[in-house]
Write an enzyme that holds these catalytic residues in place. Sequence first.
Site, PDB file in Angstrom:
ATOM      1  N   ASN A   1       0.855  -1.191   0.000  1.00 44.11           N
ATOM      2  CA  ASN A   1       0.000   0.000   0.000  1.00 44.11           C
ATOM      3  C   ASN A   1       0.893   1.244   0.000  1.00 44.11           C
ATOM      4  O   ASN A   1       1.614   1.499   0.969  1.00 44.11           O
ATOM      5  CB  ASN A   1      -0.898  -0.043   1.252  1.00 44.11           C
ATOM      6  CG  ASN A   1      -1.857   1.126   1.311  1.00 44.11           C
ATOM      7  OD1 ASN A   1      -1.812   2.026   0.476  1.00 44.11           O
ATOM      8  ND2 ASN A   1      -2.729   1.126   2.313  1.00 44.11           N
ATOM      9  N   PHE A   2       0.832   2.001  -1.096  1.00 38.90           N
ATOM     10  CA  PHE A   2       1.694   3.191  -1.234  1.00 38.90           C
ATOM     11  C   PHE A   2       1.158   4.373  -0.413  1.00 38.90           C
ATOM     12  O   PHE A   2       1.847   5.376  -0.275  1.00 38.90           O
ATOM     13  CB  PHE A   2       1.783   3.627  -2.700  1.00 38.90           C
ATOM     14  CG  PHE A   2       2.499   2.667  -3.624  1.00 38.90           C
ATOM     15  CD1 PHE A   2       2.466   1.298  -3.435  1.00 38.90           C
ATOM     16  CD2 PHE A   2       3.211   3.150  -4.705  1.00 38.90           C
ATOM     17  CE1 PHE A   2       3.131   0.425  -4.302  1.00 38.90           C
ATOM     18  CE2 PHE A   2       3.879   2.294  -5.584  1.00 38.90           C
ATOM     19  CZ  PHE A   2       3.835   0.924  -5.377  1.00 38.90           C
TER      20      PHE A   2
ATOM     21  N   HIS B   1     -10.323   1.107   4.589  1.00 43.76           N
ATOM     22  CA  HIS B   1      -9.042   1.213   5.306  1.00 43.76           C
ATOM     23  C   HIS B   1      -9.237   2.173   6.481  1.00 43.76           C
ATOM     24  O   HIS B   1      -9.995   3.143   6.371  1.00 43.76           O
ATOM     25  CB  HIS B   1      -7.950   1.725   4.359  1.00 43.76           C
ATOM     26  CG  HIS B   1      -6.578   1.575   4.946  1.00 43.76           C
ATOM     27  ND1 HIS B   1      -6.087   2.435   5.888  1.00 43.76           N
ATOM     28  CD2 HIS B   1      -5.621   0.641   4.751  1.00 43.76           C
ATOM     29  CE1 HIS B   1      -4.871   2.040   6.245  1.00 43.76           C
ATOM     30  NE2 HIS B   1      -4.564   0.945   5.569  1.00 43.76           N
TER      31      HIS B   1
ATOM     32  N   GLU C   1      -6.368  -4.935  10.708  1.00 43.78           N
ATOM     33  CA  GLU C   1      -5.258  -4.003  10.956  1.00 43.78           C
ATOM     34  C   GLU C   1      -5.577  -3.144  12.190  1.00 43.78           C
ATOM     35  O   GLU C   1      -6.345  -2.185  12.073  1.00 43.78           O
ATOM     36  CB  GLU C   1      -5.070  -3.051   9.769  1.00 43.78           C
ATOM     37  CG  GLU C   1      -4.678  -3.694   8.466  1.00 43.78           C
ATOM     38  CD  GLU C   1      -4.050  -2.697   7.485  1.00 43.78           C
ATOM     39  OE1 GLU C   1      -3.209  -3.117   6.723  1.00 43.78           O
ATOM     40  OE2 GLU C   1      -4.406  -1.489   7.514  1.00 43.78           O
TER      41      GLU C   1
ATOM     42  N   GLY D   1       2.589  -2.570  10.872  1.00 41.42           N
ATOM     43  CA  GLY D   1       3.950  -2.744  11.385  1.00 41.42           C
ATOM     44  C   GLY D   1       4.711  -3.931  10.820  1.00 41.42           C
ATOM     45  O   GLY D   1       5.788  -4.255  11.308  1.00 41.42           O
TER      46      GLY D   1
ATOM     47  N   ALA E   1       2.906  -1.165   4.206  1.00 41.85           N
ATOM     48  CA  ALA E   1       3.089   0.180   3.636  1.00 41.85           C
ATOM     49  C   ALA E   1       4.465   0.709   4.013  1.00 41.85           C
ATOM     50  O   ALA E   1       5.421   0.586   3.243  1.00 41.85           O
ATOM     51  CB  ALA E   1       1.977   1.099   4.111  1.00 41.85           C
ATOM     52  N   SER E   2       4.594   1.268   5.226  1.00 40.28           N
ATOM     53  CA  SER E   2       5.830   1.979   5.584  1.00 40.28           C
ATOM     54  C   SER E   2       7.082   1.108   5.468  1.00 40.28           C
ATOM     55  O   SER E   2       8.137   1.598   5.082  1.00 40.28           O
ATOM     56  CB  SER E   2       5.713   2.559   6.996  1.00 40.28           C
ATOM     57  OG  SER E   2       5.281   1.582   7.907  1.00 40.28           O
TER      58      SER E   2
HETATM   59  O1  G3P Z   1      -2.691  -1.092   4.391  1.00 40.81           O
HETATM   60  C1  G3P Z   1      -1.549  -1.455   5.095  1.00 40.81           C
HETATM   61  C2  G3P Z   1      -1.178  -0.497   6.129  1.00 40.81           C
HETATM   62  O2  G3P Z   1      -2.202   0.161   6.784  1.00 40.81           O
HETATM   63  C3  G3P Z   1      -0.126  -0.985   7.058  1.00 40.81           C
HETATM   64  O3  G3P Z   1       0.719   0.092   7.220  1.00 40.81           O
HETATM   65  O4  G3P Z   1       2.860   1.178   7.539  1.00 40.81           O
HETATM   66  O5  G3P Z   1       2.006  -0.413   9.245  1.00 40.81           O
HETATM   67  O6  G3P Z   1       2.789  -1.279   7.043  1.00 40.81           O
HETATM   68  P1  G3P Z   1       2.170  -0.117   7.800  1.00 40.81           P
END
Ligand code: G3P
EC number: 5.3.1.1
Length: 218
Positions: free
Chosen positions: A8-9, A94, A142, A177, A198-199
């Site tokens: 997810n960008f 989301h 999530e 995470g 994402a991150s």
């Molecule tokens: O959609 C995936 C996202 O919400 C997770 O974010 O940065 O914790 O990998 P992150």
Amino acid sequence: MKNKLLINFKNYAQGYGSSGKKIANTADNIARETDKEVEIVVSPPTADLRMISNNVNIPVYCQHIDPIDPGSHTGSTLAESIKEAGAEGVLINHSEKEIKLNNLEYILDRANEFGLENIVCVNNLRTAKVVDSLDPDYIAIEPPELIGGDTSVTSSDPEIIEKTVKKTKTPILCGAGVSSSKDVSKALELGSRGVLVASGIIKSKNPEISIKELLKGF
Ligand code: G3P
């Protein structure tokens, strides 16, 4: 059904325009070369959907759609327009782009009408159970407080994944995470069919190394 790695960008500075394209191309090359049974999916910002889908062979998912038909809906995202732009799937609800749950059934109908694979995100088990009754393609669990952080849901809250898998019939994904192969293998061990990241990739100094590290867990 292959396990999934969805990237997810969001709207990270590193995730749009030419920088986003570079990450999508990297993911595409890795998908072509890997011998792992995993489907890599990229989810760029909506404005880049067409550009990215014209440049990669892996599936491209939109980050959101609205419960609308074509018409006077300024600023909304229409199912048929993302399909035409090349999206094969869509994230719905989301935690950074929540929808009203009473619109979910209609949004799912719109996604199904255009053959868009749908992943409905939820914050907790209670919502997962409600969503489960509407037969989405996937539910992604999530916990919002762990999104974008350094601690993976798989180590911080493994129970939520395990319980969601047990109490629903829909294939479950998880995210928040997730950044290492250990996080991925734990997610699969808990019954998840893949992860949303994402991150850990988009903000990484080296997205290629980060994607390859995550793949080791599949
Ligand atoms: O959609 C995936 C996202 O919400 C997770 O974010 O940065 O914790 O990998 P992150």
